[in-house]
Design a protein around this motif. Structure first.
Motif, PDB file in Angstrom:
ATOM      1  N   UNK A  35       7.682   0.552   3.772  1.00  0.00           N
ATOM      2  CA  UNK A  35       6.247  -0.143   3.681  1.00  0.00           C
ATOM      3  C   UNK A  35       5.736  -1.570   3.638  1.00  0.00           C
ATOM      4  N   UNK A  36       5.307  -2.191   5.054  1.00  0.00           N
ATOM      5  CA  UNK A  36       5.179  -3.972   4.994  1.00  0.00           C
ATOM      6  C   UNK A  36       4.109  -3.745   4.196  1.00  0.00           C
ATOM      7  N   UNK A  37       3.822  -5.064   3.874  1.00  0.00           N
ATOM      8  CA  UNK A  37       2.890  -5.941   2.413  1.00  0.00           C
ATOM      9  C   UNK A  37       1.276  -5.329   3.300  1.00  0.00           C
ATOM     10  N   UNK A  38       1.290  -6.020   4.929  1.00  0.00           N
ATOM     11  CA  UNK A  38      -0.174  -5.377   5.627  1.00  0.00           C
ATOM     12  C   UNK A  38      -0.758  -4.673   4.815  1.00  0.00           C
ATOM     13  N   UNK A  39       0.294  -3.618   5.424  1.00  0.00           N
ATOM     14  CA  UNK A  39      -0.763  -2.130   5.359  1.00  0.00           C
ATOM     15  C   UNK A  39      -0.438  -1.454   4.550  1.00  0.00           C
ATOM     16  N   UNK A  40      -0.308  -2.083   3.367  1.00  0.00           N
ATOM     17  CA  UNK A  40      -0.235  -1.806   1.784  1.00  0.00           C
ATOM     18  C   UNK A  40      -1.388  -2.091   1.015  1.00  0.00           C
TER      19      UNK A  40
ATOM     20  N   UNK B  83      -0.572  11.669   6.894  1.00  0.00           N
ATOM     21  CA  UNK B  83      -0.251  11.395   7.884  1.00  0.00           C
ATOM     22  C   UNK B  83      -0.109   9.939   8.568  1.00  0.00           C
ATOM     23  N   UNK B  84       0.265   8.909   6.859  1.00  0.00           N
ATOM     24  CA  UNK B  84       0.757   7.850   6.997  1.00  0.00           C
ATOM     25  C   UNK B  84       2.565   7.700   6.560  1.00  0.00           C
ATOM     26  N   UNK B  85       2.761   7.280   8.099  1.00  0.00           N
ATOM     27  CA  UNK B  85       4.380   7.344   7.867  1.00  0.00           C
ATOM     28  C   UNK B  85       4.832   6.617   6.406  1.00  0.00           C
ATOM     29  N   UNK B  86       4.148   5.404   5.947  1.00  0.00           N
ATOM     30  CA  UNK B  86       4.862   4.725   4.790  1.00  0.00           C
ATOM     31  C   UNK B  86       4.593   5.041   3.021  1.00  0.00           C
ATOM     32  N   UNK B  87       3.655   6.587   3.374  1.00  0.00           N
ATOM     33  CA  UNK B  87       3.121   6.685   2.011  1.00  0.00           C
ATOM     34  C   UNK B  87       4.457   8.448   2.215  1.00  0.00           C
ATOM     35  N   UNK B  88       4.834   8.235   0.802  1.00  0.00           N
ATOM     36  CA  UNK B  88       5.719   8.885   0.489  1.00  0.00           C
ATOM     37  C   UNK B  88       5.500  10.316   0.156  1.00  0.00           C
TER      38      UNK B  88
ATOM     39  N   UNK C 182      -7.073  -2.120   0.088  1.00  0.00           N
ATOM     40  CA  UNK C 182      -8.544  -2.045   0.151  1.00  0.00           C
ATOM     41  C   UNK C 182      -9.576  -0.886   1.077  1.00  0.00           C
ATOM     42  N   UNK C 183      -8.708  -0.276   1.888  1.00  0.00           N
ATOM     43  CA  UNK C 183      -9.270   0.957   2.304  1.00  0.00           C
ATOM     44  C   UNK C 183      -9.475   1.487   0.837  1.00  0.00           C
TER      45      UNK C 183
END
Length: 292
Positions: A62-67, A139-144, A72-73
């Protein structure tokens, strides 16, 4: 001899008044504590609900910007009280502190994952809301993975409903018992003066004239008993607030003030009604019925 008898009668009268005040104070104190429980039942339940955590485990890729964007969301979502990012290093320190030893010495690596702990607002801690959040984020790919204690949430919500129901039932029962106990104490106090009441009536005193000093004295005793009860309630409230500051029992002073005022006037009202009924009963009795 008469002086000694007068002193005896005075001590007996004071003892009678003291027992009435103590009875009123104890009953109003317990009733007030139950009122505090009713007022703060939801707040206490909400406090425990808000301890439920939804843990969102993140992939190492997971990228820092995605995390950061996800955090924030979640933080701005209407159902979120707090969204906290926990790195795998922080998670390792927490586990190490819990088990009391460094588990990574045996494994040779840190198997834990970066995660975001989401604490929900109390009204949203339901299985339906949690299932909706899980479905939205899955549905978010970086969430395991997304985990929360589903059974705990269900048990907690069921217990809150049961406790709220029984607290309301007990409040009604206890209020009824409180009225009976105070009424009995007042009736016993008036009963000891039944001959005085009848003597005054026989010499021509009106019922209102006879009743007035009894009602006035009972109201005085009710005020004293209510003040004692309120002092006890204040100490209990202060102790609980210091012991459990996270519950914020003093957060709504208006409701607490209304409860204190209600208990004060309840003490006056019950003693006034009880004395009125008790004196009326003895005023309506015939002289020969006073001995029974």
């Amino acid at each position: 001899m008469s002086t000694s008898f007068d002193r005896y009668q005075k001590r007996k009268l004071i003892s009678s008044y003291f027992s009435v005040v103590i009875s009123i104070a104890l009953v109003l104190f317990l009733l007030g504590c139950l009122g505090l429980l009713v007022l703060n039942a939801k707040k206490v339940a909400d406090h425990f609900r808000e301890q439920v955590v939804v843990t969102i485990y993140l992939n190492d890729s997971a990228k820092d910007v995605e995390v950061k964007q996800l955090q924030n969301t979640l933080a701005m979502a209407e159902y979120t009280k707090e969204a906290k990012y926990v790195s795998k290093e922080e998670a390792a320190q927490i586990v190490k502190s819990d088990i009391g030893e460094d588990f990574m010495e045996f494994l040779g690596a840190n198997p834990l994952q970066n995660s975001i702990d989401v604490y929900l607002k109390a009204d949203y801690v339901t299985n339906e809301t949690l299932d909706g959040i899980t479905a939205e984020l899955s549905n978010k790919a970086f969430i395991e993975d997304i985990k929360y204690d589903n059974d705990l949430v269900e048990i907690m919500n069921n217990n809150v409903k049961k406790i709220t129901f029984w607290v309301l039932i007990l409040s009604g029962i206890f209020t009824f018992i409180a009225v009976l106990l105070i009424n009995s104490s007042i009736r016993l106090a008036v009963y000891s003066k039944r001959f005085i009441i009848k003597t005054m009536q026989m010499v021509g005193a009106t019922k209102r004239f006879i009743r007035k000093p009894f009602v006035f004295k009972s109201i005085q005793l009710g005020i004293i008993g209510a003040i004692v009860a309120l002092i006890g309630m204040a100490f209990v409230l202060y102790y609980l607030d210091k012991t459990f500051p996270e519950v914020e029992l003093l957060q709504n002073p208006i409701l607490i003030g209304a409860l204190f005022v209600g208990i004060f006037f309840l003490g006056i009202l019950i003693t006034w009604i009880s004395t009125f009924i008790a004196t009326q009963r003895f005023l309506n009795l015939k002289t020969d019925q006073l001995y029974y």
